[in-house]
Write a protein that holds these residues in place. Structure first.
Motif, short mmCIF file in Angstrom:
data_model
loop_
_atom_site.label_atom_id
_atom_site.label_comp_id
_atom_site.label_asym_id
_atom_site.label_seq_id
_atom_site.Cartn_x
_atom_site.Cartn_y
_atom_site.Cartn_z
N ASN A 8 0.87 -1.18 0.00
CA ASN A 8 0.00 0.00 0.00
C ASN A 8 0.91 1.23 0.00
N THR A 9 1.44 1.54 -1.17
CA THR A 9 2.44 2.61 -1.28
C THR A 9 1.85 3.98 -0.93
N HIS A 10 0.57 4.17 -1.22
CA HIS A 10 -0.05 5.46 -0.89
C HIS A 10 -0.04 5.68 0.62
N LEU A 11 -0.33 4.63 1.39
CA LEU A 11 -0.31 4.74 2.85
C LEU A 11 1.11 5.02 3.33
N LEU A 12 2.10 4.30 2.78
CA LEU A 12 3.48 4.50 3.18
C LEU A 12 3.95 5.93 2.93
N LYS A 13 3.66 6.44 1.75
CA LYS A 13 4.12 7.79 1.40
C LYS A 13 3.44 8.85 2.26
N LYS A 14 2.18 8.61 2.59
CA LYS A 14 1.46 9.60 3.39
C LYS A 14 1.95 9.61 4.83
N ARG A 15 2.18 8.43 5.39
CA ARG A 15 2.57 8.36 6.80
C ARG A 15 4.07 8.52 7.02
N PRO A 17 6.85 10.41 5.05
CA PRO A 17 7.30 11.24 3.92
C PRO A 17 8.72 10.92 3.46
N ASN A 18 9.64 10.68 4.41
CA ASN A 18 11.02 10.35 4.04
C ASN A 18 11.24 8.87 4.34
N LEU A 19 10.72 8.03 3.48
CA LEU A 19 10.74 6.58 3.70
C LEU A 19 12.16 6.02 3.69
#
Length: 348
Positions: A8-15, A17-19
């Motif tokens: 779920n890349t959208h969730l990762l990017k939202k939560r 930001p600097n993955l």
């Protein structure tokens, strides 16, 4: 039917930001995380500890981090109310809850028409008996079937590049035939099948169980129907699983929340206006009331299949245009427009 997972890349990017930095701090290789999020490394090859670490970074469960690919894909219908408030899920099941005369069979026929334009093969699965108002749906479907074997034979003829949409009467669901059909499909068909369940008797409105698990619920509103505001879908009571686990873009989610809040308050104020008149409203409430009127009117829409009767040309409105126009109405940029000017049109 085999179903593949993805992050779920959208969730990762939202939560997160600097993955890359967060992953490195958890002892993960940034290159590995990058390749997982872009799909270069399949989820099946990912180490369990990597996935556990990613769920920790995003503060989510593994069920939220790993999602079925077909479960997160929405079908854009071009119908403003559906696409904004209760998106249609590819490979999922949508249930229409309405009493007779509220327009659910018209919506079913319209969706058949629109989905065929998107290269769907459409099947109407109904009991072999006369159903009032079903003619439009029958004429806009690719075929009509009354039993499981007939559908299987039809599906064998479908082009491999086509998705399949099946409109089903609730009586077939209650009889168990739909569950039997789904089980057989899981074993025999690789691509997802999307279902639309309608209740031609109107009994589902008063039934606690409705249709069982659904990906999308479209609840019709008698007040809208009696005022000839179609599609008479109640945006506040309709929903979709795509609203969960942050599958949708932030702008979409924010628009849903703000629009529902405005419409709820508008309906409360409408009750007061009906009883005591608009002069009893405070200035702020009066603004809210009139913007609610405009927003409600905006969600009416001319359909393609009703053109011969309404003399209004059917319109397709993209989700992005809908979000933009809804925001404009809520921000007061349409305050100068009369409510009637927003009825049965596409965008602003």
């Amino acid at each position: 039917m085999d179903r593949s997972f993805k992050l779920n890349t959208h969730l990762l990017k939202k939560r997160v930001p600097n993955l890359t930095v967060a992953a490195k701090n958890e002892g993960l290789r940034p290159a590995t995380v990058s390749n997982l999020t872009t799909g270069k490394i399949p989820i099946g090859r990912a180490e369990v500890r990597t996935l556990v670490a990613l769920s920790k970074i995003a503060d989510c469960t593994l069920d939220e981090l790993l999602i079925f690919e077909d479960e997160t894909e929405k079908i854009e219908t071009g119908i403003k109310t559906i696409d904004l408030f209760a998106p249609f899920v590819r490979g999922g099941t949508a249930g229409l809850v309405a009493q007779p005369g509220m327009g659910q069979l018209v919506l079913l026929a319209e969706l058949f028409y629109r989905m065929r334009r998107l290269n769907f093969y459409t099947i109407l699965f109904m009991p072999n008996e006369a159903i009032q108002g079903i003619d439009d749906a029958t004429s806009n479907a690719d075929c009509f079937c009354s039993n499981v074997d007939d559908i299987l034979r039809q599906i064998e003829t479908v082009n491999a590049e086509q998705d399949i949409l099946i409109g089903v009467d609730r009586s077939i669901l209650l009889s168990g035939d739909l569950n039997e059909f789904k089980e057989r499909m899981n074993n025999e068909v690789d691509d997802p099948i999307t279902y639309l369940i309608v209740d031609t008797t109107g009994q589902a409105v008063d039934d606690d169980s409705l249709y069982g698990p659904l990906e999308s619920l479209w609840s019709f509103d008698m007040d809208l129907a009696t005022r000839n505001m179609f599609p008479a879908i109640n945006p506040v009571n309709s929903t979709s699983t795509l609203l969960e686990n942050e599958y949708l873009e932030a702008s979409h989610v924010n628009s849903i929340r703000a629009a529902k809040k405005l419409l709820r308050r508008y309906r409360e104020l409408a009750f007061l206006v009906d009883r005591f008149g608009e002069t009893k409203l405070a200035d702020r409430d009066r603004v809210t009331y009139h913007r609610g009127l405009r927003l409600e009117a905006f969600f009416t829409q001319p359909f393609y299949i009703t053109e011969p009767f309404t003399k209004k040309t059917g319109v397709w409105v993209s989700l992005q245009d809908t979000i933009k126009d809804v925001q404009s109405i809520m921000d007061g940029k349409a305050d100068q427009l009369a409510v009637d000017e927003l009825m049965y049109r596409g965008g602003i």
